[in-house]
Design a protein around this motif. Structure first.
Motif, PDB file in Angstrom:
ATOM      1  N   ASP A  58       0.839  -1.199   0.000  1.00  0.00           N
ATOM      2  CA  ASP A  58       0.000   0.000   0.000  1.00  0.00           C
ATOM      3  C   ASP A  58       0.871   1.245   0.000  1.00  0.00           C
ATOM      4  OD1 ASP A  58      -0.132   1.454   2.917  1.00  0.00           O
ATOM      5  OD2 ASP A  58       0.396  -0.660   3.083  1.00  0.00           O
ATOM      6  N   THR A  72      -5.427   8.432  -2.830  1.00  0.00           N
ATOM      7  CA  THR A  72      -6.236   7.505  -2.050  1.00  0.00           C
ATOM      8  C   THR A  72      -6.160   6.069  -2.557  1.00  0.00           C
ATOM      9  OG1 THR A  72      -8.189   8.007  -3.405  1.00  0.00           O
ATOM     10  CG2 THR A  72      -7.860   9.335  -1.421  1.00  0.00           C
ATOM     11  N   LYS A  73      -5.441   5.835  -3.658  1.00  0.00           N
ATOM     12  CA  LYS A  73      -5.325   4.478  -4.174  1.00  0.00           C
ATOM     13  C   LYS A  73      -4.452   3.635  -3.250  1.00  0.00           C
ATOM     14  CE  LYS A  73      -6.158   5.185  -9.105  1.00  0.00           C
ATOM     15  NZ  LYS A  73      -7.397   4.372  -9.070  1.00  0.00           N
ATOM     16  N   VAL A  74      -4.880   2.404  -3.021  1.00  0.00           N
ATOM     17  CA  VAL A  74      -4.103   1.504  -2.171  1.00  0.00           C
ATOM     18  C   VAL A  74      -2.780   1.156  -2.855  1.00  0.00           C
ATOM     19  CG1 VAL A  74      -4.022  -0.787  -1.117  1.00  0.00           C
ATOM     20  CG2 VAL A  74      -6.127   0.553  -1.033  1.00  0.00           C
ATOM     21  N   LEU A 216      -8.103  -6.420  -2.181  1.00  0.00           N
ATOM     22  CA  LEU A 216      -8.271  -5.205  -1.401  1.00  0.00           C
ATOM     23  C   LEU A 216      -9.025  -4.171  -2.228  1.00  0.00           C
ATOM     24  CD1 LEU A 216      -4.705  -4.729   0.164  1.00  0.00           C
ATOM     25  CD2 LEU A 216      -6.752  -5.570   1.321  1.00  0.00           C
ATOM     26  N   GLU A 219      -9.364   1.837  -3.556  1.00  0.00           N
ATOM     27  CA  GLU A 219      -9.261   3.094  -2.830  1.00  0.00           C
ATOM     28  C   GLU A 219      -9.146   2.801  -1.331  1.00  0.00           C
ATOM     29  OE1 GLU A 219      -9.503   6.372  -3.979  1.00  0.00           O
ATOM     30  OE2 GLU A 219      -9.535   5.752  -6.081  1.00  0.00           O
ATOM     31  N   ASP A 220      -8.176   3.433  -0.674  1.00  0.00           N
ATOM     32  CA  ASP A 220      -8.001   3.259   0.765  1.00  0.00           C
ATOM     33  C   ASP A 220      -9.128   3.997   1.486  1.00  0.00           C
ATOM     34  OD1 ASP A 220      -7.129   3.823   3.515  1.00  0.00           O
ATOM     35  OD2 ASP A 220      -5.220   2.938   2.880  1.00  0.00           O
ATOM     36  N   ALA A 223      -7.862   6.803   3.887  1.00  0.00           N
ATOM     37  CA  ALA A 223      -7.305   7.932   3.150  1.00  0.00           C
ATOM     38  C   ALA A 223      -8.409   8.736   2.471  1.00  0.00           C
ATOM     39  CB  ALA A 223      -6.303   7.435   2.112  1.00  0.00           C
ATOM     40  N   LYS A 224      -9.375   8.013   1.918  1.00  0.00           N
ATOM     41  CA  LYS A 224     -10.487   8.673   1.239  1.00  0.00           C
ATOM     42  C   LYS A 224     -11.326   9.479   2.235  1.00  0.00           C
ATOM     43  CE  LYS A 224     -14.017   7.595  -2.239  1.00  0.00           C
ATOM     44  NZ  LYS A 224     -14.660   6.489  -2.990  1.00  0.00           N
ATOM     45  N   GLY A 240      -2.952   7.382   8.319  1.00  0.00           N
ATOM     46  CA  GLY A 240      -3.113   6.228   7.438  1.00  0.00           C
ATOM     47  C   GLY A 240      -1.912   5.313   7.464  1.00  0.00           C
ATOM     48  N   ARG A 241      -0.727   5.902   7.538  1.00  0.00           N
ATOM     49  CA  ARG A 241       0.513   5.124   7.562  1.00  0.00           C
ATOM     50  C   ARG A 241       0.588   4.267   8.824  1.00  0.00           C
ATOM     51  NH1 ARG A 241       5.487   5.618   4.916  1.00  0.00           N
ATOM     52  NH2 ARG A 241       7.354   5.234   6.165  1.00  0.00           N
ATOM     53  N   ASN A 244      -1.872   1.381   8.563  1.00  0.00           N
ATOM     54  CA  ASN A 244      -1.505   0.332   7.622  1.00  0.00           C
ATOM     55  C   ASN A 244      -0.288  -0.464   8.077  1.00  0.00           C
ATOM     56  OD1 ASN A 244      -3.640   1.212   6.135  1.00  0.00           O
ATOM     57  ND2 ASN A 244      -2.463   1.924   4.383  1.00  0.00           N
TER      58      ASN A 244
END
Length: 499
Positions: A58, A72-74, A216, A219-220, A223-224, A240-241, A244
């Motif tokens: 990710d 926002t993309k994984v 998965l 889009e995360d 994040a989104k 987000g980090r 994850n």
């Protein structure tokens, strides 16, 4: 004329650019340069051009810790990752310190002078250059850029179609309307199938054995959500980090401590994606989850093309190639116009360059790694190798930060060398990467890799939280890392501007 820097970095990919940025951010005052064999920034992400090339981690953890990945993309495509690395280099003024088209062929450390001498080949002209440096950083990964792993298949000379390897994808390859067989089941194959299927006539993934796969969302969701809430990028990235990193670790730990449950969860997810009539034998490896790297498919793209009939999976071994394609050991014939050998990479340390100390050859596979970054009895040298069970950049960031802490002590106390020495009981039989995964490339490259230790900070556990304590929080002068000072005669050299 010989050019001299305090820190010489080999490689302008994620690891090399990250290391240079840390030198600047942490105000080390060190002069530095980067030697890059290719003509562009990006390393892996500049080399690989096959359809669908993307990260397999990710982006909130694959991005640098000091520069948010805005999106926002994984997972991200290769071109976007290369752009991100290039933009990071520009932002920190690193680009002007990169010397492109330079292949490092030899490096020798002179103990009396506490200095590395590096011989460089300019491949475009055949000329050579000499660089000297107080500290050398290997940041060029662990695989052979010239040649991927490509076994010789029985009867392949009879095949009338085209055989390609993803590592060197032909730019003009036209597979529209054609029958394609992709040999392999790893991340590359799983990326290629859904990318090629909409254009190709049909795509078959021929796997000797399955790989564990997880779907998965593309889009995360966190994040989104943070983006919609207009949370500042830096804060959203940190949140987000951290999330994850915890999820990565939890997935790995579950697979290690309760593999039966992990298997059940993965297979249940696949059945939900493909329906109750799916043959799960194509998705059930003989090994436990995370014994090899987990493959991720965004929005279940692989499953969608399998359901559409544009692609299928065959689990079998190759008996022989024929004029028209491949015959498997079970007798099934797979017709093909194009065969893609997605069979992996070849391990190569430091780009194949030789290393010596006072003219005596050094065999890296006879050294043992300390904190995964320093190597026994090799002074003033650090090599960055990322995680195998998490995002590469998490380890690269820690390694670069650790280097800066070492340089700070050297500067304050006027030291000229740092070095670790391993006792016999510190050595283990496993390679630096062998304790985590059983992947083919790791097994093939076992003899090339440095060893890992049997105890303490010599032992590699691939745990970000533990490594953060070792490299970011723990005292640098820990009784193992030794500093010293030698009186060095001054000679005129060409200096490079400092960080």
């Amino acid at each position: 004329m010989t050019q001299h820097v305090d820190v010489l970095i080999i490689g302008a990919g994620l690891s090399g650019i990250g290391a240079a940025c840390h030198l600047i951010r942490e105000q080390t005052g060190s002069t530095y340069a980067i030697l890059e064999r290719r003509e562009n920034i990006g390393g892996t992400w500049d080399l690989f051009k096959y359809p669908g090339i993307r990260s397999d981690s990710d982006m909130l953890t694959f991005g640098f810790g000091f520069r948010p990945w805005i999106g926002t993309k994984v997972l991200a495509d290769g071109a976007s990752i290369r752009d991100y690395v290039e933009e990071t280099a520009k932002e920190y003024g690193v680009t002007d310190h990169i010397n492109f088209g330079r292949k490092v062929v030899a490096m020798d450390f002179d103990r009396a002078r506490a200095q590395w001498t590096v011989t460089v080949l300019i491949e475009a002209t055949g000329a050579t250059e000499t660089w000297t440096a107080n500290v050398l950083v290997g940041a060029c990964g662990y695989y052979n850029y010239d040649k991927g792993y490509r076994p010789t298949f029985p009867g392949e000379v009879d095949f009338r179609g085209q055989i390609v390897h993803p590592q060197h994808w032909p730019e003009d390859l036209d597979y529209s309307g054609k029958k394609v067989v992709v040999i392999g089941s790893g991340a590359t194959a799983i990326t290629l199938i859904p990318s090629m299927a909409p254009t190709a006539g049909h795509v078959t993934m021929l796997q000797r054995s399955p790989t564990w796969i997880q779907a998965l969302p593309s889009e995360d969701p966190v994040a989104k959500g943070l983006k919609l809430a207009r949370v500042p990028d830096q804060i959203a990235y940190k949140i987000g980090r951290a999330r994850n990193i915890a999820l990565q670790r939890a997935s790995f730990q579950l697979s290690r401590t309760n593999p039966k449950l992990a298997k059940k969860l993965f297979l249940t997810q696949i059945r939900l994606q493909l329906g109750k009539n799916v043959d799960l034998r194509h998705f059930t490896p003989s090994y436990n989850p995370w014994d090899q790297r987990l493959c991720v498919v965004p929005n279940g793209d692989l499953f969608k093309v399998l359901k559409s009939g544009k692609a299928d999976i065959v689990t079998d071994r190759i008996a022989t190639f024929t004029e028209k394609g491949i015959v498997t050991e079970s007798g099934r014939e797979l017709e093909a116009d194009i065969i893609v050998s997605a069979t992996g990479l070849n391990v190569q340390i430091l780009g194949g360059a030789t290393m010596s100390i006072d003219g005596e050859p050094v065999k890296l596979n006879e050294t043992v790694a300390y904190k995964s970054v320093l190597y026994s009895d090799i002074p003033n040298f650090l090599m960055i190798l990322g995680y195998t069970n998490a995002s590469w950049t998490l380890k690269a960031d820690l390694a670069a930060s650790y280097l800066c802490r070492v340089l700070e002590i050297m500067r304050k106390r006027d030291y000229t060398t740092f070095e670790v020495h391993a006792e016999p009981e510190d050595f283990a039989e496993e390679s630096l990467m062998g304790g985590a995964l059983t992947s083919g490339y790791i097994q093939r490259g076992d003899g090339e890799m440095p060893r890992q230790g049997a105890r303490g900070a010599w032992k590699v556990v691939n745990n970000y939280y533990r490594d953060r304590k070792l490299m970011h929080d723990a005292e640098i002068e820990d009784g193992v890392l030794q500093f010293s000072k030698v009186d060095i005669p001054v000679e005129p050299v060409s200096k490079v501007a400092s960080a």
